[in-house]
Enzyme design. Structure first.
Site, PDB file in Angstrom:
ATOM      1  N   LYS A 119       1.028  -1.222  -0.091  1.00 29.39           N
ATOM      2  CA  LYS A 119      -0.005  -0.116  -0.034  1.00 29.39           C
ATOM      3  C   LYS A 119       0.750   1.206   0.271  1.00 29.39           C
ATOM      4  O   LYS A 119       1.827   1.322   0.577  1.00 29.39           O
ATOM      5  CB  LYS A 119      -0.945   0.007   1.202  1.00 29.39           C
ATOM      6  N   SER A 153      -9.881  -0.639   7.049  1.00 27.57           N
ATOM      7  CA  SER A 153      -9.283  -0.634   5.499  1.00 27.57           C
ATOM      8  C   SER A 153      -8.592  -1.653   4.858  1.00 27.57           C
ATOM      9  O   SER A 153      -8.349  -1.751   3.710  1.00 27.57           O
ATOM     10  CB  SER A 153      -8.564   0.753   5.524  1.00 27.57           C
ATOM     11  N   SER A 199      -9.963   1.509   2.686  1.00 27.81           N
ATOM     12  CA  SER A 199      -9.077   2.416   1.539  1.00 27.81           C
ATOM     13  C   SER A 199      -7.886   1.689   0.866  1.00 27.81           C
ATOM     14  O   SER A 199      -7.266   1.849   0.089  1.00 27.81           O
ATOM     15  CB  SER A 199      -8.397   3.456   2.635  1.00 27.81           C
TER      16      SER A 199
END
Lengths: 425, 492
Positions: A30, A129, A105
């Site tokens: 990420k 997330s 996310s």
């Protein structure tokens, strides 16, 4: 490698050690996890050119374990979103259905794994997330107990709530990745001895005979009918395998979403204050005094959702409102923690649908922030209580959209939830 | 302040906030060295003290230990556990947009420090002392803070451990603040947690209000203080500066009140070069720093640290011990305990030689000559054995006290020479007994008139003869001894 789903912000290979438990494996990371020499944007215009001079602890652990990092994945800006649509680098699409969001996310990480662009991925989970995109994309995601995985190098959104967690096609795979990244780190004072020398992968057996599974009624009632139907089928699978299903009540979770957003936004307002254009990030130019220059930088380079959360968080911490919002939220958090502790006196794990809804279509939810926040109802209480949780694919809707089952364990109860989740995946 | 006060006697009420840099090897939340005095800007930095995204603080327990030792010296309460908070504000020298500091669980609370001003003893209350990180430093190029073309930022200082000591409004005069700060520095040095030589190691903000002297009889009423407009004076960096800045403020405020004007509630900047305070900004509403607890630093359990950590004998205790053990006057004992170096040095000499002699030489001669030259004992570092040798020369009677003080000591301080070199170059070695005896006999033989006068009872005649002997010996004989020898010869 064509990035059909816009899963990556930066596709760049970081080679790992020649041997190790992850030798030959590819991992997508990420884009809020610092990689030395490879830009780390957090999905924000502000950090579009930011290249960290150091590796996050988890990145060193991955490369030491032989993994090859294949790129930095797309995300909601600074982790603030549930759909990966607030990224400054465009939305990521769901590999299962390209008209739909991948969740967020960590949407890029889940999409990369679901599309087979990487064997594993790392996400971060502040209020769901990792688990939300895992559920929406039909993969496995783990949110570890707070303090199990080092946050050193993870760009903070809400530092009292978040953990880095693994995503993988299988429970065993996610557990293997967790084994590599878990354990104490001298750079993160909140890490604990737990996780040192772990073998979570060995626990992924699906052995639930005699396991007591609690189902918090408050977190099931609000779910869509289709989600609920898949969830009930999953519970039957547990019953069939010898588990005992028990209804439990967590009255405090009614305040979970409100408490979570007050705390997360408050912390975010402080964590993001450093993006003032002085040391890195986009400068707003040097007209006017410092405050004007800082304001210009922030107004231009931060997106609407980020600005909304910074403003609300600043408000919640302000003199005269601090007691009414921030302090109240802390009290609610303590209550949620207590509620979970009480539940774990009677049951081994708790089960809920990971998300109360099916993956929305692109553009459907992003214009209604409140509706988007409510999608997090089942995941945020886990972060408020610092507990471990896993999302595992439980089945599909009539349209073939994935539904995730969330299993929550007691503090440092990763082995228990990994073992139980392995029944389904 | 009501204008009615104009007709009354006015008195100052002062409180201090003192920022002290703690002497630790590394910064408070990272492993960077704090010793950046001559370093290039931004070379003593890392992701943590630069506030890079994702970097985390890890508490340097050495800084906490230093603060606990200070708390012990100030007789303060140390809490069970101590936590850190974020103080949020924007400033270019602040890398994270917030400062890590302590809020509701400071490491020290409710202490006191005894000071003496002239002969009065005052106990100054310490409200709290808390740990925090120093920001970086700014250099304005081409002008002042408002007019500079641009500003350079150096983060070498960022993360240096600070302890902020907040006093009660217990001071009644600028002199008292000076005495307090001097005493505080002394205690910090005794504890070995402070380096006065380091630039910016002591920074003081002072709050001052003028109230009616009648209101000051006994304890100060909080309501009286709330009523009086308070001025905050910033940018004070020494105890002398504190005294000067506050004396200026007392005069300025008294004049204003006596002219019937209101003293504005404001922040003022001490301009040391001009010797005045200038208005910085009106103090509008209290600034809102949105304090909240730092989750990255777990609470630290310190309940048993106060017992666990030892502190050395402090100046007050040492002064009392010196008075008793070496039978010294209050004044001499105070001088000898003014800094740890002086006291240690005195004790070293007193162990080998007569304590009276050691006291005279350290307290009067050495400190006097140093003071005259605006020097400190620390300037003699590495030369203590030379000074010990000088005392030895006096103690062994090899040179006269007068020559030791006026020729050798001064030569040592001014020319940097060793005592033995000076004694040899100036031929100061005391003349041997035989030579003195010979000079005494010669003086008697050569001055029959003076001898006759002495025998007739003229005491003045002996002084003349002593002078003669001193002349013959080139001043290296001891006048008292000469006097005795002359009397012996004459009275026979």
């Amino acid at each position: 490698m064509a990035d059909a789903h816009n899963a990556f912000v930066t596709e760049e290979t970081i080679e790992g050690a020649d041997s190790g438990p992850l030798a030959g494996a590819t991992v997508a990371v990420k884009d809020n996890i610092s990689t030395e020499g490879v830009r780390t944007t957090c999905g924000s215009e502000m950090l579009a050119e930011y290249v960290p001079p150091y590796d996050a602890t988890v990145v060193s652990r991955l490369t030491d374990a032989g993994a090859t990092i294949v790129g930095k994945t797309n995300m909601d800006e600074f982790g603030m979103g549930t759909t990966t649509e607030t990224s400054a680098f465009g939305a990521t699409t769901n590999p299962v259905d390209e008209e739909r969001v991948p969740g967020g996310s960590s949407g890029g990480s889940a999409a990369a794994v679901a599309a087979g662009d990487a064997d594993y991925a790392l996400g971060s989970d502040t209020g769901g997330s990792v688990r939300c995109p895992a559920a929406f994309c039909g993969v496995v995601g783990i949110k570890p107990t707070y303090g199990l995985v080092s946050r050193y190098g993870l760009v903070a959104y809400a530092n009292s709530l978040e953990q880095i967690g693994p995503l993988a096609p299988t429970v065993e795979g996610a557990a293997e990745l967790l084994d590599v990244i878990a354990g104490p780190d001298e750079h993160d004072a909140t890490t604990r001895d737990a996780g040192a020398g772990s073998d979570y992968a060995a626990a992924a057996n699906g052995d639930v005979d005699g396991l007591t599974v609690g189902v918090p009624t408050e977190l099931v009632e609000g779910a869509d009918d289709e989600v609920r139907a898949v969830f009930e089928d999953a519970l039957d699978a547990y019953r069939d395998a010898g588990a005992e299903i028990e209804e439990v009540s967590l009255p405090s979770v009614e305040y979970g979403v409100a408490a979570y957003y007050v705390i997360a936004m408050s912390e975010a307002s402080s964590n993001l204050a450093r993006f003032d254009g002085v040391r890195y990030g986009e400068s707003g130019g040097f007209e006017g005094n410092w405050n004007e220059s800082f304001a210009e930088t922030r107004a231009e380079n931060l997106g609407d959702e980020v600005k909304r959360r910074i403003l609300l968080g600043t408000y919640a911490l302000s003199a005269g409102y601090h007691d009414k919002y921030y302090k109240q939220a802390q009290e609610a958090r303590a209550w949620v923690r207590q509620d979970f502790e009480g539940a774990f006196e009677d049951v081994d794990v708790l089960a809920t649908p990971t998300m109360p809804v099916l993956p929305p279509k692109l553009g459907e939810s992003v214009d209604d922030p409140l509706q988007m926040y409510l999608m997090d109802a089942n995941t945020v209480p886990v972060n408020l209580a610092n507990l471990p949780a896993i999302s595992v694919p439980a089945g599909e809707s009539s349209e073939g959209l994935p539904v995730g089952l969330q299993l929550v364990g007691p503090t440092f109860g990763e082995e228990t939830i990994i073992d139980a989740a392995a029944l389904l995946g | 302040m009501s204008t009615q006060a104009a007709t009354e006697d006015l008195a100052a009420v002062i409180g201090l906030e003192v920022h002290v840099q703690l002497e630790t090897d590394t910064k408070i939340f990272c492993g960077c060295s704090t010793d950046a005095a001559d370093a290039e800007p931004n070379t003593h930095t890392c992701p943590t003290c630069l506030g890079l995204p994702g970097a985390l603080p890890v508490l340097n327990e050495g800084a906490v230990e230093a603060a606990v030792r200070l708390g012990k010296a100030l007789h303060a309460d140390i809490p069970e556990r101590t936590t850190f908070h974020r103080k949020n504000y924007f400033y270019p020298d602040l890398p994270k947009g917030f400062q890590l500091t302590q809020y509701d669980a400071p490491i020290c609370q409710d202490g006191e420090l005894e000071v003496r001003v002239e002969d009065r003893r005052r106990d100054i209350g310490i409200t709290r002392a808390h740990l925090e990180e120093d920001p970086g430093s700014l250099q304005h190029v081409g002008g002042s803070i408002d007019t500079a073309d641009y500003t350079k930022v150096d983060y070498n200082r960022a993360g240096t451990p600070l302890v902020e000591i907040v006093t009660e409004p217990d001071f009644r005069s600028p002199d008292e603040t000076r005495a307090f700060l001097a005493k505080l520095e002394e205690v910090l040095e005794y504890l070995g947690i402070y380096d006065a030589e380091r630039d910016g190691s002591l920074r003081v903000d002072a709050n001052i209000s003028m109230v009616s002297a009648d209101d000051l009889a006994g304890e100060v009423d909080d309501a009286v203080l709330a009523e009086a407009n308070r001025t905050e004076v910033k940018n004070i960096s020494s105890h002398k500066g504190a005294q000067q800045a506050l004396a200026y403020e007392v005069t300025r405020q008294r004049n204003a009140i006596q002219r019937g004007r209101e003293v504005e509630q404001e922040t003022r900047h001490w301009d040391e070069s001009r010797g005045i305070t200038v208005s910085m900004r009106s103090k509008e509403a209290e600034k809102d720093y949105r304090y909240f607890e730092e989750a990255d630093l777990p609470p630290l359990e310190v309940s048993d640290w106060k017992e666990r950590l030892e502190i050395p004998e402090l100046p007050d205790a040492r002064r009392e011990r010196f008075r008793e053990e070496y039978d010294l006057s209050e004044e001499a004992a105070s001088k000898l305990t003014s800094t740890k170096e002086v006291a240690d040095f005195f004790e070293e000499i007193a162990r080998e030689y007569d304590p009276d002699l050691a006291a005279t030489w350290v307290a009067d001669n050495l400190l006097g000559e140093l003071n005259y030259r605006d020097m400190a004992v620390t300037d003699l570092e590495g030369r203590f054995d030379e000074f010990t040798r000088l005392v030895e020369l006096v103690a062994e009677d090899e040179i006269t006290e007068k020559n030791a003080r006026e020729v050798v000591l001064r030569g040592m301080l001014d020319e940097g020479e060793t005592p033995d070199d000076i004694v040899e170059a100036e031929d100061l070695g005391k003349t041997s007994g035989d030579e003195v005896q010979a000079a005494v006999e010669a003086a008697i033989a050569e001055n029959p008139d003076a001898v006759a006068d002495y025998e007739d009872g003229d005491e003045g005649a002996i002084n003349f003869l002593v002078g003669q002997v001193m002349q013959k010996t080139g001043g290296s004989a001891d006048p008292g001894q000469v006097n005795g020898l002359l009397r012996e010869e004459l009275d026979e």
